[in-house]
Design an enzyme around this catalytic site. Structure first.
Site, PDB file in Angstrom:
ATOM      1  N   THR A 111      18.563  -1.148 -12.759  1.00 51.07           N
ATOM      2  CA  THR A 111      19.029  -1.798 -11.507  1.00 51.07           C
ATOM      3  C   THR A 111      17.636  -2.063 -10.961  1.00 51.07           C
ATOM      4  O   THR A 111      16.712  -1.660 -10.217  1.00 51.07           O
ATOM      5  CB  THR A 111      19.659   0.106 -10.756  1.00 51.07           C
ATOM      6  OG1 THR A 111      20.162  -0.724  -9.641  1.00 51.07           O
ATOM      7  CG2 THR A 111      18.916   0.750 -10.536  1.00 51.07           C
ATOM      8  N   ASP A 112      18.334  -3.294  -9.583  1.00 47.95           N
ATOM      9  CA  ASP A 112      17.045  -3.778  -9.639  1.00 47.95           C
ATOM     10  C   ASP A 112      16.812  -2.937  -7.917  1.00 47.95           C
ATOM     11  O   ASP A 112      15.781  -2.787  -7.278  1.00 47.95           O
ATOM     12  CB  ASP A 112      17.921  -5.013  -8.819  1.00 47.95           C
ATOM     13  CG  ASP A 112      18.822  -5.040  -7.465  1.00 47.95           C
ATOM     14  OD1 ASP A 112      19.330  -3.855  -7.283  1.00 47.95           O
ATOM     15  OD2 ASP A 112      19.382  -6.007  -6.817  1.00 47.95           O
ATOM     16  N   GLU A 113      17.524  -1.935  -7.798  1.00 48.80           N
ATOM     17  CA  GLU A 113      17.253  -0.802  -6.732  1.00 48.80           C
ATOM     18  C   GLU A 113      16.325   0.379  -7.068  1.00 48.80           C
ATOM     19  O   GLU A 113      15.149   0.464  -5.738  1.00 48.80           O
ATOM     20  CB  GLU A 113      18.592   0.434  -6.191  1.00 48.80           C
ATOM     21  CG  GLU A 113      19.689  -0.271  -6.365  1.00 48.80           C
ATOM     22  CD  GLU A 113      20.761   0.113  -5.341  1.00 48.80           C
ATOM     23  OE1 GLU A 113      20.305   1.084  -5.217  1.00 48.80           O
ATOM     24  OE2 GLU A 113      21.802   0.009  -5.735  1.00 48.80           O
ATOM     25  N   TYR A 158      18.760   8.789  -6.038  1.00 51.86           N
ATOM     26  CA  TYR A 158      19.581   6.993  -7.421  1.00 51.86           C
ATOM     27  C   TYR A 158      18.344   6.973  -7.546  1.00 51.86           C
ATOM     28  O   TYR A 158      17.731   6.483  -9.129  1.00 51.86           O
ATOM     29  CB  TYR A 158      20.840   6.535  -7.059  1.00 51.86           C
ATOM     30  CG  TYR A 158      21.264   4.938  -7.909  1.00 51.86           C
ATOM     31  CD1 TYR A 158      21.335   5.925  -9.111  1.00 51.86           C
ATOM     32  CD2 TYR A 158      20.984   4.229  -7.371  1.00 51.86           C
ATOM     33  CE1 TYR A 158      22.042   5.092 -10.298  1.00 51.86           C
ATOM     34  CE2 TYR A 158      21.540   3.532  -8.277  1.00 51.86           C
ATOM     35  CZ  TYR A 158      22.068   3.469  -9.124  1.00 51.86           C
ATOM     36  OH  TYR A 158      22.203   2.485 -10.469  1.00 51.86           O
ATOM     37  N   LYS A 206      16.152   6.144 -11.416  1.00 51.48           N
ATOM     38  CA  LYS A 206      16.263   5.742 -12.413  1.00 51.48           C
ATOM     39  C   LYS A 206      15.060   5.090 -12.994  1.00 51.48           C
ATOM     40  O   LYS A 206      14.911   4.435 -13.791  1.00 51.48           O
ATOM     41  CB  LYS A 206      17.501   4.403 -11.984  1.00 51.48           C
ATOM     42  CG  LYS A 206      19.056   4.771 -11.232  1.00 51.48           C
ATOM     43  CD  LYS A 206      19.621   4.832 -12.972  1.00 51.48           C
ATOM     44  CE  LYS A 206      19.769   3.196 -13.662  1.00 51.48           C
ATOM     45  NZ  LYS A 206      20.131   3.823 -14.868  1.00 51.48           N
TER      46      LYS A 206
HETATM   47  P1  NAD Z   1      29.851   4.115 -13.543  1.00 54.32           P
HETATM   48  O1  NAD Z   1      29.498   6.193 -12.672  1.00 54.32           O
HETATM   49  O2  NAD Z   1      31.338   3.261 -13.366  1.00 54.32           O
HETATM   50  O3  NAD Z   1      29.436   5.377 -14.722  1.00 54.32           O
HETATM   51  C1  NAD Z   1      28.763   6.039 -15.011  1.00 54.32           C
HETATM   52  C2  NAD Z   1      29.151   6.578 -16.663  1.00 54.32           C
HETATM   53  O4  NAD Z   1      28.171   7.206 -17.372  1.00 54.32           O
HETATM   54  C3  NAD Z   1      30.301   7.553 -16.196  1.00 54.32           C
HETATM   55  O5  NAD Z   1      31.643   6.994 -17.564  1.00 54.32           O
HETATM   56  C4  NAD Z   1      30.351   8.805 -16.866  1.00 54.32           C
HETATM   57  O6  NAD Z   1      31.467   9.614 -17.250  1.00 54.32           O
HETATM   58  C5  NAD Z   1      29.261   8.767 -18.250  1.00 54.32           C
HETATM   59  N1  NAD Z   1      28.220  10.178 -17.469  1.00 54.32           N
HETATM   60  C6  NAD Z   1      27.356  10.183 -16.632  1.00 54.32           C
HETATM   61  N2  NAD Z   1      26.762  11.401 -16.988  1.00 54.32           N
HETATM   62  C7  NAD Z   1      26.989  11.454 -18.467  1.00 54.32           C
HETATM   63  C8  NAD Z   1      26.162  12.166 -19.430  1.00 54.32           C
HETATM   64  N3  NAD Z   1      25.543  13.459 -18.865  1.00 54.32           N
HETATM   65  N4  NAD Z   1      27.284  11.835 -20.488  1.00 54.32           N
HETATM   66  C9  NAD Z   1      27.596  11.103 -20.961  1.00 54.32           C
HETATM   67  N5  NAD Z   1      28.015  10.336 -20.022  1.00 54.32           N
HETATM   68  C10 NAD Z   1      27.783  10.632 -18.295  1.00 54.32           C
HETATM   69  O7  NAD Z   1      27.711   3.723 -13.534  1.00 54.32           O
HETATM   70  P2  NAD Z   1      28.277   1.754 -13.773  1.00 54.32           P
HETATM   71  O8  NAD Z   1      28.479   1.171 -12.383  1.00 54.32           O
HETATM   72  O9  NAD Z   1      29.431   1.507 -14.746  1.00 54.32           O
HETATM   73  O10 NAD Z   1      27.168   2.134 -13.900  1.00 54.32           O
HETATM   74  C11 NAD Z   1      26.304   1.708 -15.168  1.00 54.32           C
HETATM   75  C12 NAD Z   1      24.854   2.431 -16.213  1.00 54.32           C
HETATM   76  O11 NAD Z   1      24.882   0.886 -14.803  1.00 54.32           O
HETATM   77  C13 NAD Z   1      23.940   3.063 -14.349  1.00 54.32           C
HETATM   78  O12 NAD Z   1      23.333   3.248 -15.744  1.00 54.32           O
HETATM   79  C14 NAD Z   1      23.893   2.265 -13.553  1.00 54.32           C
HETATM   80  O13 NAD Z   1      22.356   2.585 -12.905  1.00 54.32           O
HETATM   81  C15 NAD Z   1      23.189   0.759 -13.788  1.00 54.32           C
HETATM   82  N6  NAD Z   1      23.590  -0.161 -13.150  1.00 54.32           N
HETATM   83  C16 NAD Z   1      24.800  -0.441 -12.393  1.00 54.32           C
HETATM   84  C17 NAD Z   1      25.245  -1.496 -11.341  1.00 54.32           C
HETATM   85  C18 NAD Z   1      25.804  -1.626 -10.774  1.00 54.32           C
HETATM   86  O14 NAD Z   1      26.338  -1.889  -9.394  1.00 54.32           O
HETATM   87  N7  NAD Z   1      27.354  -0.404 -11.155  1.00 54.32           N
HETATM   88  C19 NAD Z   1      23.995  -2.318 -10.710  1.00 54.32           C
HETATM   89  C20 NAD Z   1      23.083  -2.462 -11.808  1.00 54.32           C
HETATM   90  C21 NAD Z   1      22.592  -1.080 -12.911  1.00 54.32           C
HETATM   91  P1  TYD Z   2      27.632   0.600  -3.035  1.00 57.07           P
HETATM   92  O1  TYD Z   2      28.831  -0.291  -3.688  1.00 57.07           O
HETATM   93  O2  TYD Z   2      27.636   1.943  -2.920  1.00 57.07           O
HETATM   94  O3  TYD Z   2      25.856   0.373  -3.910  1.00 57.07           O
HETATM   95  P2  TYD Z   2      24.290   0.034  -3.577  1.00 57.07           P
HETATM   96  O4  TYD Z   2      24.473   1.241  -2.776  1.00 57.07           O
HETATM   97  O5  TYD Z   2      24.095   0.828  -5.117  1.00 57.07           O
HETATM   98  O6  TYD Z   2      23.913  -1.237  -3.311  1.00 57.07           O
HETATM   99  O7  TYD Z   2      27.373  -0.051  -1.375  1.00 57.07           O
HETATM  100  C1  TYD Z   2      26.813  -1.222  -1.273  1.00 57.07           C
HETATM  101  C2  TYD Z   2      25.943  -1.760   0.207  1.00 57.07           C
HETATM  102  O8  TYD Z   2      27.569  -1.498   1.260  1.00 57.07           O
HETATM  103  C3  TYD Z   2      25.476  -1.003   0.845  1.00 57.07           C
HETATM  104  O9  TYD Z   2      24.660  -1.774   1.698  1.00 57.07           O
HETATM  105  C4  TYD Z   2      25.514   0.164   1.367  1.00 57.07           C
HETATM  106  C5  TYD Z   2      26.756  -0.685   1.855  1.00 57.07           C
HETATM  107  N1  TYD Z   2      28.365   0.114   1.485  1.00 57.07           N
HETATM  108  C6  TYD Z   2      28.770   0.493   3.645  1.00 57.07           C
HETATM  109  O10 TYD Z   2      28.697  -0.446   4.081  1.00 57.07           O
HETATM  110  N2  TYD Z   2      30.113   1.500   3.546  1.00 57.07           N
HETATM  111  C7  TYD Z   2      31.241   1.604   2.051  1.00 57.07           C
HETATM  112  O11 TYD Z   2      31.637   2.676   2.642  1.00 57.07           O
HETATM  113  C8  TYD Z   2      30.314   1.758   1.425  1.00 57.07           C
HETATM  114  C9  TYD Z   2      30.735   2.497  -0.422  1.00 57.07           C
HETATM  115  C10 TYD Z   2      29.023   1.111   1.245  1.00 57.07           C
END
Ligand code: NAD
Ligand code: TYD
Length: 352
Positions: free
Chosen positions: A140-142, A165, A169
């Site tokens: 992630t960019d975070e 988090y 990562k």
């Molecule tokens: P999510 O929380 O929707 O899904 C995570 C999945 O991992 C779930 O299905 C969960 O059951 C599974 N999981 C958790 N712990 C586990 C374990 N110990 N063993 C096996 N499975 C397990 O997450 P997401 O939003 O789909 O993100 C997926 C990946 O992409 C993550 O690594 C996250 O850091 C990365 N990512 C997410 C975003 C975003 O905007 N959502 C952006 C950049 C990177």
């Molecule tokens: P989020 O979807 O949790 O992603 P991330 O924190 O990984 O970027 O949140 C996106 C942005 O929205 C973040 O700046 C936090 C804000 N946010 C709110 O203002 N209210 C909310 O209830 C949530 C869940 C997020």
């Protein structure tokens, strides 16, 4: 790419990726290893569950015995590691599970890949691997921390994570890098900006706000709502991962982003307007501790070196996403009527 291990494939991005890649690559066998935590949902995979090229195993990436058995049985040549605890707010109240899953879970997968792919696994000097194998860490960019008003994250930006988090990562990324440097394990790391699209768990900004707006529940905006994220449609993220799997230079990190910076408040207002709801539903709540102010991705490396670029405009993508949530209220309500309600009450109080 023939035998693919996808971890966390029942989550938001993983389930989109599985549907995408099975459609794109007709010659692969894909195994989805997912623990089905609160965020994992097999309903996301209805479209592929009877596909003979798709297998599912419920299990924990931290379970070394299981992971090694799966490598023995399936002869994976590709690992795409999505599984993680992924929600910043949960990491603030419960950091331990983030370290355990995101760091130690990654290490188990790296060890299994090294042992099964290295041509002389007992020789610590051997850097030769089976041809064609690749481990891709979805990050992630975070991990880069927060930006001020200007600037963008490049792959050279130093890691400066601010939440448990993002620290977990970043730790995992460093381990992946170390396995490349020390053992020569063929890896890539991708670092993507915030994703949106179908099947996103409604604890994240966009689906949470759509759900609340639809149900006349106040929309909890943290602080002034002027925090900026760089939003990318999940299908563009899937296509970018596919590109890295096919063309990425081993050992390289690729940032993935859509050049689409938006303030949270702008997104919330857009959702309200599309749902014909009043902005009076917006409620400014106490800010998230350590809240990163701005993220922005410089995507020059992946666009110029690998030829990927996003296909969705934000306007098209957000419109389709809102419509998907309107068309799939049962999917949402099966989540929001379960444990989600306890989480919501703890997070935002009972003032909904
Ligand atoms: P999510 O929380 O929707 O899904 C995570 C999945 O991992 C779930 O299905 C969960 O059951 C599974 N999981 C958790 N712990 C586990 C374990 N110990 N063993 C096996 N499975 C397990 O997450 P997401 O939003 O789909 O993100 C997926 C990946 O992409 C993550 O690594 C996250 O850091 C990365 N990512 C997410 C975003 C975003 O905007 N959502 C952006 C950049 C990177
Ligand atoms: P989020 O979807 O949790 O992603 P991330 O924190 O990984 O970027 O949140 C996106 C942005 O929205 C973040 O700046 C936090 C804000 N946010 C709110 O203002 N209210 C909310 O209830 C949530 C869940 C997020």
């Amino acid at each position: 790419m023939k035998n693919v291990l996808v971890t966390g494939g029942a989550g938001f991005i993983g389930s989109n990726f599985i549907q995408y890649i099975l459609d794109q690559q007709k010659d692969i066998l894909l195994l989805n290893l997912d623990l089905l935590t609160y965020a994992g949902n097999l309903e996301n995979l209805r479209a592929v569950e009877n596909n003979p090229r798709y297998h599912f195993v419920k299990g924990d990436i931290r379970n070394r015995t299981l992971v090694n058995q799966l490598f023995d049985e399936y002869h994976f040549d590709t690992v795409v590691h999505f599984a993680a605890e992924s929600h910043v707010d949960r990491s603030i109240t419960e950091p331990e599970i983030f370290l355990s899953t995101n760091v130690l879970g990654t290490q188990v997968l790296l060890d299994a890949a090294k042992v099964h792919w290295n041509l002389e696994p007992d020789n610590k000097y051997c850097r030769e691997y089976r041809p064609g194998v690749r481990y891709l860490q979805v990050s992630t960019d975070e991990v880069y921390g927060a930006l001020g008003k200007t600037g963008m994250f490049t792959e050279e930006t130093s890691l400066s994570p601010n939440s448990p988090y993002s620290a977990s990562k970043a730790s995992a990324d460093l381990l992946v890098r170390a396995y490349y440097k020390t053992y020569g394990l063929p890896i890539n790391i991708t670092r993507c900006s915030n994703n949106y699209g179908s099947y996103q768990f409604p604890e994240k900004l966009i689906p949470l706000m759509i759900h609340n707006a639809q149900n006349n529940i106040p929309l909890p905006v943290y602080g002034d709502g002027m925090q900026i994220r760089d939003w990318l449609h999940v299908k563009d993220h899937c296509a970018a991962i596919h590109t890295v799997l096919e063309k990425g230079v081993l050992g390289e990190i690729y940032n993935i982003g859509g050049n689409n910076e938006k303030a949270n408040l702008e997104i919330v207002k857009l959702i309200l307007s599309q749902l014909n709801q009043s902005e009076e539903l917006i409620t400014h709540v106490k800010d998230r501790p350590g809240h990163d102010r701005r993220y922005a991705i410089d995507n020059i490396k992946i666009t110029t070196q690998l030829g990927w670029k996003p296909a969705y405009t934000f306007e098209q993508g957000i419109h389709e996403t809102i419509q998907w949530y309107l068309d799939n209220t049962e999917w949402v309500s099966r989540i929001t009527t379960g444990d989600y309600q306890n989480y919501y009450d703890q997070m935002y109080g009972t003032n909904k």
